[in-house]
Scaffold this motif. Sequence first.
Motif, PDB file in Angstrom:
ATOM      1  N   UNK A 162      40.962  49.703  31.844  1.00 44.82           N
ATOM      2  CA  UNK A 162      41.306  48.328  32.167  1.00 44.82           C
ATOM      3  C   UNK A 162      40.114  47.403  31.998  1.00 44.82           C
ATOM      4  N   UNK A 214      36.587  45.258  32.258  1.00 44.78           N
ATOM      5  CA  UNK A 214      35.924  44.551  33.358  1.00 44.78           C
ATOM      6  C   UNK A 214      36.891  44.004  34.412  1.00 44.78           C
ATOM      7  N   UNK A 215      38.149  43.765  34.036  1.00 43.39           N
ATOM      8  CA  UNK A 215      39.051  43.206  35.058  1.00 43.39           C
ATOM      9  C   UNK A 215      39.688  44.288  35.919  1.00 43.39           C
ATOM     10  N   UNK A 216      39.342  45.544  35.653  1.00 36.88           N
ATOM     11  CA  UNK A 216      39.658  46.593  36.617  1.00 36.88           C
ATOM     12  C   UNK A 216      40.990  47.296  36.455  1.00 36.88           C
ATOM     13  N   UNK A 221      44.300  48.510  38.601  1.00 39.01           N
ATOM     14  CA  UNK A 221      44.964  48.286  39.895  1.00 39.01           C
ATOM     15  C   UNK A 221      46.178  49.200  40.046  1.00 39.01           C
ATOM     16  N   UNK A 269      36.961  48.339  39.884  1.00 36.57           N
ATOM     17  CA  UNK A 269      36.447  47.638  38.702  1.00 36.57           C
ATOM     18  C   UNK A 269      34.994  48.055  38.506  1.00 36.57           C
ATOM     19  N   UNK A 315      32.240  46.694  38.254  1.00 39.33           N
ATOM     20  CA  UNK A 315      31.176  46.025  39.008  1.00 39.33           C
ATOM     21  C   UNK A 315      30.725  46.836  40.223  1.00 39.33           C
ATOM     22  N   UNK A 369      38.644  37.384  38.775  1.00 39.51           N
ATOM     23  CA  UNK A 369      39.896  38.119  38.668  1.00 39.51           C
ATOM     24  C   UNK A 369      39.780  39.505  39.297  1.00 39.51           C
ATOM     25  N   UNK A 370      38.647  40.166  39.066  1.00 41.44           N
ATOM     26  CA  UNK A 370      38.457  41.510  39.613  1.00 41.44           C
ATOM     27  C   UNK A 370      38.576  41.523  41.124  1.00 41.44           C
ATOM     28  N   UNK A 421      42.180  40.866  42.271  1.00 36.72           N
ATOM     29  CA  UNK A 421      43.053  42.034  42.147  1.00 36.72           C
ATOM     30  C   UNK A 421      42.793  43.019  43.295  1.00 36.72           C
ATOM     31  N   UNK A 449      47.173  38.280  35.090  1.00 33.68           N
ATOM     32  CA  UNK A 449      47.871  39.361  35.798  1.00 33.68           C
ATOM     33  C   UNK A 449      47.896  39.155  37.307  1.00 33.68           C
ATOM     34  N   UNK A 496      33.196  40.874  29.502  1.00 36.74           N
ATOM     35  CA  UNK A 496      33.422  40.902  30.944  1.00 36.74           C
ATOM     36  C   UNK A 496      34.882  40.532  31.191  1.00 36.74           C
ATOM     37  N   UNK A 497      35.267  40.368  32.427  1.00 39.11           N
ATOM     38  CA  UNK A 497      36.665  40.119  32.757  1.00 39.11           C
ATOM     39  C   UNK A 497      37.215  38.915  32.027  1.00 39.11           C
TER      40      UNK A 497
END
Lengths: 319, 379
Positions: free
Chosen positions: A133, A135-137, A139, A231, A233, B104-105, B108, B129, B171-172
């Motif tokens: 997924x 960098x945005x992780x 879920x 994520x 990070x 965003x991370x 979520x 999302x 990145x995100x």
Amino acid sequence: MKRDLLLFACFLLFIMSAPQFFAGGYLMNVLVFVGINTMLAIALNLLLGYAGQISLGHAGFFGMGAYLSGIMTTTYSLNPWIAMPVAAVVVGCLAGLIGLPILKLKGHYLAMATLGLGIILFIVFNETVDLTGGPSGLSGIPNIEFAGIVFDSDVKNYYLIWGVTLVVMLFSLNLASSRIGRALRAVHDSEVAAQVLGVNARILKVQIFALSAVISSLAGSLYAHTMTFISPASFGFNFSIELLTMVVIGGLGSIYGSFLGAALLTLLPEFLRGANDYDIIIYGALLMVMVMYMPGGLVRGFPDLFRKIFKKKAESGHA
Amino acid sequence: MNFKIISVASLLVTMLFAATVFAAAPIRIGALFAVTGPAAFLGEPERNSAKMVIDEINKAGGVKGRKLELIAYDTTGDATKAVQLATKLIKDDKVVAIIGPSTTGETMAVIPVAEKEQVPLISCSAGSKITDPVKKWVFKTAQNDALAVGKIYEYLQKTKQTTVSILTVSDGFGASGREQLKIQAAKYGITVVSDDTYGPKDTDMTAQLTKIRGTHSQAIICWGTNPGPAVIAKNARQLGIKTPLFMSHGVSSKKFIELAGEAAEGIKLPSGKVVVADQLASTDKQKKSLMAFVKDYQIHYKAEGDHFGGHAWDAVMLIKNAVESGADAATAIRDQLEKTKSFAGIGGSFNYSPQDHAGLGKDAFVLVEVKNKDWAIVK
């Protein structure tokens, strides 16, 4: 031996009774993370405090455990109880394979090599977007289920995480006071001397590195299933340093020290939050003071402090 | 005598206590912003704006006689911390709604907490999302990346440019932009001829740009937040690339023009209307909110208000409106939020519904161009 058991029993009682005081508040949630961090600090301490081998890449193993568990349970809908051991085995094998060549390095060079390993893993979590997924992780990771109980609240997670942490602690305490523990300390003091005495230092270092990675991976899996979201990070270089700080502040080569270090570094920011923008400065200053005046870590520093105060009182009493 | 004084005094004290109880307790609103750490460029203006607007509401007498109280925590951009602090806001501070987090991370990560504890969450981050699929307790004020991509592609379609090269940050923000750029291309008859990424901390992108130059695409679209895009703009100029360069709304603040200097001239990007507030037609519904926001921010912080701060401004105003229509508890506020219709904020004109918790349409963005070190609307 009896004293050790008694100490552990007291600790167990202390941990298990904590929810009585904190249940319902958010501190319960923080205590769950104290448990996870304790596990990680112990893992690193086995390597650093006992065997004397540094690692700046443990956040990477922690992340691998979390991601393997997370991906297996979401994308492939496996049961967490299968995913967690599989993740641990994979991470253990990887750590063993990598450990073979890099544990030949010493001091700064080993630090660099493990640092590189951590950064590579971090990049992998970030760049393999289809799998992790990116960098945005990731879920939607399911909570752990056991005998019909879904571990979805802070209190339930507290018992789950601390249950595992206590087992890890007991195991590590045993390991530390066993023949292997003594061999590790021998390697720490002088690798040559240890080898002369018949300790296979090379294999032993790789084994303890792999064991340390396995515990980190387990902590990672539990983290993923309690947070239900991960994520990259959370698994960066900074976290490796934070773990190292926990171990050093708590006390190198002490299992309870790892708990103290993890508890302090996890709870301190929460208590300093009242200081608003100055919390980071106070936090840093406190760490500095502790390292300067308690070089043996909290676990040795506190008794020393008490002894000093007590001694002074006794002296003034005589006079 | 003595007895009399004591009884009168105690009566007075009791009354005083009673009075403080009757003066309705403030409505507590939680906020999670990444004020420090890598996402500080989002968190800081967000926290400043939220503080500013809440102070102003209170100065004007609060909402329906009740003051608002902002409890803001710094997440440092860390998802674990965001979750802990969200739990703290809900369980210890007993807030009725949460604004944020900034990325965003983090959002979520916080969503499961908000859903479980049933507290409305108004996120200030852009990831689509967050509200797709719709979650009962989660709203957002930042414009979807999809809308920004649509705005650029619309322009390209109009000017008959059909091949693009994309260069996104890993990145995100960049990942989400990259996904949208690739998905939407076909709809506008556009082909993505090259797809490259760069790291958030990279300081030289000539390698990627040299490769892009070789593709002879008609436009380059770069998706990132400061300082990367400024480096790209400078590198492109150094390499003598004449292909039109497009950026994302991630750099629509004066900071970008400062960083890129001369190289920024002529770059086009989709932006929230806040940067061109004074150029908007007076018929624009948002103009009033925008002008007020920009002026206030200038007075309070001696800096240009940007659209990041605007996300927090919108979130506070949405909650204020909900409270004004009679809601003061979590559930009622959520229900009122969902009924929000044509609220002209900073990010756009919001229309929430049970099927849409993002609430913005394409009119939330305008295409702007850098001209003489300032923004100008592209007609």
